[in-house]
Each structure stands twice: as structure tokens, then as C-alpha cells.
Design a protein around this motif. Sequence first.
Motif, mmCIF file in Angstrom:
data_model
loop_
_atom_site.group_PDB
_atom_site.id
_atom_site.type_symbol
_atom_site.label_atom_id
_atom_site.label_comp_id
_atom_site.label_asym_id
_atom_site.label_seq_id
_atom_site.Cartn_x
_atom_site.Cartn_y
_atom_site.Cartn_z
ATOM 1 N N TRP A 1 1.410 -0.999 0.105
ATOM 2 C CA TRP A 1 -0.005 0.121 0.445
ATOM 3 C C TRP A 1 0.556 1.155 -0.165
ATOM 4 C CZ3 TRP A 1 -5.383 -0.404 -0.453
ATOM 5 C CH2 TRP A 1 -6.032 -1.238 -0.697
ATOM 6 N N HIS A 2 0.665 1.971 -0.748
ATOM 7 C CA HIS A 2 1.376 2.999 -0.587
ATOM 8 C C HIS A 2 0.501 4.343 -2.222
ATOM 9 C CE1 HIS A 2 1.577 1.280 -4.975
ATOM 10 N NE2 HIS A 2 1.582 2.785 -5.338
ATOM 11 N N HIS A 3 0.982 5.667 -1.924
ATOM 12 C CA HIS A 3 0.189 6.998 -2.342
ATOM 13 C C HIS A 3 1.136 7.835 -2.993
ATOM 14 C CE1 HIS A 3 1.307 7.809 2.248
ATOM 15 N NE2 HIS A 3 0.859 9.175 1.829
ATOM 16 N N HIS A 4 0.372 9.207 -3.347
ATOM 17 C CA HIS A 4 1.128 10.007 -4.018
ATOM 18 C C HIS A 4 0.212 11.282 -3.965
ATOM 19 C CE1 HIS A 4 -0.257 7.509 -7.117
ATOM 20 N NE2 HIS A 4 0.824 6.574 -7.011
ATOM 21 N N LEU A 5 0.675 12.554 -4.419
ATOM 22 C CA LEU A 5 -0.428 13.837 -4.619
ATOM 23 C C LEU A 5 -0.721 13.467 -5.791
ATOM 24 C CD1 LEU A 5 -1.402 16.110 -3.180
ATOM 25 C CD2 LEU A 5 0.821 17.564 -4.067
ATOM 26 N N GLU B 1 -2.103 12.361 -9.500
ATOM 27 C CA GLU B 1 -3.260 11.683 -9.708
ATOM 28 C C GLU B 1 -2.953 10.431 -10.529
ATOM 29 O OE1 GLU B 1 -7.232 13.907 -11.187
ATOM 30 O OE2 GLU B 1 -5.976 15.127 -11.049
ATOM 31 N N GLU B 2 -3.482 9.405 -10.742
ATOM 32 C CA GLU B 2 -2.782 8.450 -11.934
ATOM 33 C C GLU B 2 -4.015 7.671 -12.360
ATOM 34 O OE1 GLU B 2 0.178 5.384 -9.783
ATOM 35 O OE2 GLU B 2 -1.157 5.300 -9.050
ATOM 36 N N ILE B 3 -3.612 7.108 -13.451
ATOM 37 C CA ILE B 3 -3.985 5.956 -14.501
ATOM 38 C C ILE B 3 -2.975 4.646 -14.496
ATOM 39 C CG2 ILE B 3 -3.923 7.111 -16.169
ATOM 40 C CD1 ILE B 3 -7.101 5.701 -16.981
ATOM 41 N N TYR B 4 -3.270 3.944 -14.055
ATOM 42 C CA TYR B 4 -1.945 2.197 -14.629
ATOM 43 C C TYR B 4 -3.581 1.827 -15.799
ATOM 44 C CZ TYR B 4 0.467 1.055 -10.851
ATOM 45 O OH TYR B 4 1.325 0.982 -9.813
ATOM 46 N N ALA B 5 -2.561 1.184 -16.331
ATOM 47 C CA ALA B 5 -3.326 0.597 -18.058
ATOM 48 C C ALA B 5 -2.538 -0.956 -18.706
ATOM 49 C CB ALA B 5 -2.979 1.951 -19.582
ATOM 50 N N GLU C 1 -7.730 3.917 -12.723
ATOM 51 C CA GLU C 1 -6.928 5.276 -11.884
ATOM 52 C C GLU C 1 -7.232 5.083 -9.889
ATOM 53 O OE1 GLU C 1 -9.028 8.990 -13.536
ATOM 54 O OE2 GLU C 1 -9.613 7.814 -15.633
ATOM 55 N N HIS C 2 -6.178 6.110 -10.003
ATOM 56 C CA HIS C 2 -6.121 6.443 -8.438
ATOM 57 C C HIS C 2 -6.350 7.870 -8.215
ATOM 58 C CE1 HIS C 2 -4.405 2.495 -8.583
ATOM 59 N NE2 HIS C 2 -5.078 2.534 -8.276
ATOM 60 N N ALA C 3 -6.683 7.910 -7.233
ATOM 61 C CA ALA C 3 -7.331 9.637 -6.794
ATOM 62 C C ALA C 3 -5.893 9.839 -6.410
ATOM 63 C CB ALA C 3 -8.481 9.963 -6.469
ATOM 64 N N GLU D 1 -5.035 5.966 -1.166
ATOM 65 C CA GLU D 1 -4.206 4.566 -0.963
ATOM 66 C C GLU D 1 -4.497 3.656 -1.865
ATOM 67 O OE1 GLU D 1 -1.860 4.069 1.460
ATOM 68 O OE2 GLU D 1 -2.345 6.420 2.008
ATOM 69 N N HIS D 2 -3.322 2.937 -2.912
ATOM 70 C CA HIS D 2 -3.479 1.478 -3.568
ATOM 71 C C HIS D 2 -2.497 0.966 -2.878
ATOM 72 C CE1 HIS D 2 -0.841 5.097 -5.698
ATOM 73 N NE2 HIS D 2 -1.233 4.544 -6.296
ATOM 74 N N ALA D 3 -2.416 -0.790 -3.961
ATOM 75 C CA ALA D 3 -1.724 -1.536 -4.005
ATOM 76 C C ALA D 3 -1.941 -2.133 -5.194
ATOM 77 C CB ALA D 3 -2.037 -2.660 -2.104
HETATM 78 ZN ZN ZN Z 1 0.398 4.937 -7.282
#
Ligand code: ZN
Length: 195
Positions: A126-130, A132-136, A161-163, A167-169
Motif C-alpha cells: 500500500w502506497h500513495h502519492h499526490l 492522480e494516476e492511471i494504470y494501463a 485510476e487512483h485519486a 492508498e493503493h496496492a
Molecule cells: Zn500509484
Amino acid sequence: MTDSRKLREALLQEAQRFYDQTPALQTFTPWPTDLTLAEKIPDTPPDINPALDVMQNWQSEQPFHQAIRRAINVISWRQTYSEAEVGRAFLDAFAYFELFGPDGLFRTNEGRAYVGFWGQGLFYQWHHHLAEEIYAVVSGEACFEAAGDPAVTLGPGECKEHASLQEHALRTPGSPTLSLVLWRGEGLAGDPVIS
Ligand code: ZN
């Protein structure tokens, strides 16, 4: 043009083709218009080589995947995390590089893109960052977990997508995965923080 330059140009071309075939990426952020090949990139640290061997041994018909394998030795691969943070097994099968951005293979101030490789059987904590993100997912598959969202297993061409600061993993129980990751918004120059 040197071979190394050609391999990197071909890699960018395949990345853009993948972007052009993936509507969610296009909706997320435009492709930068000011990309220039970096003249000098840092060498890949030798302790990333075990992970690159795992990546190199993974074949795929996907053209972007193939372009990455061909350019594997002219990319500035990184891991960022320490063994204390993520463990040796993770570092032996994980690597990423910045495709474009402030420190990328291609320089731009209009965005940031990474390509990440995770071998089979990893848990990206689990991690985070300021930003915004999209994984493909480019090839293979991965299970994406994010605070407030149901866990979802995605395959080639599928996106998550992550806002900002969500938090995401990520887990790779069934297959390795190669993913293209785009950032937008504030915090483009920041790094992910393990939670
Ligand atoms: Zn990320």
C-alpha cells in the motif's frame, strides 16, 4: 542516429501506439507535445539486474512489450524502494523506468509516465502519492486494490485510476505484469510513499 537512440525512439513510438489504442488513457491526459530524447540518462544500478533477467525472459506478442525488451539495456531502470521497505524478493522481480517526464527517457514538462514490471507472485505494498494516476496493463495481469474501491484483476488494455493520495496496492498472483502508468495534476515531481 545511434542504435541506442533508435531503440528508445521505437519504444516511444510503441508507447504512443498503445496510448492511441487505449481510450481511458486518452481521457485521463493528453500525450505530451514537447517530448525530447534525454541526452544523458543515469546507468541502471547493477542490483536491478536480477529483476531485469526475469523481465527479459518473459516473451509477449504485444508490440510495446517487445519494444521494451529490445530497449532493456538502454533504459534507466529504477527501484526507488529499499530492501527494508519492500523486502528482497520484491526487489528481485520489480523494476520501473520513467518513460517521459522531468527525469524521463524523454523530457517533458507536460506530464509524467512510467513503465513498471512486476514478476509473478509479488505484493506491491500500500502506497500513495499526490499526483492522480492511471494504470494501463500492457501485458500479463494484476490485481489492483485501492481504498474504497473493490479489488479488480485487469489484463491487457484494461485500466485503473487512483485519486490524489488514495492508498493503493497491487498483486500479481497469476502472472507477471507490465503496465504503463500516467500521472497528472499536482505532485508530478514527487515519489510514491509506502503507507
Ligand atoms: Zn500509484
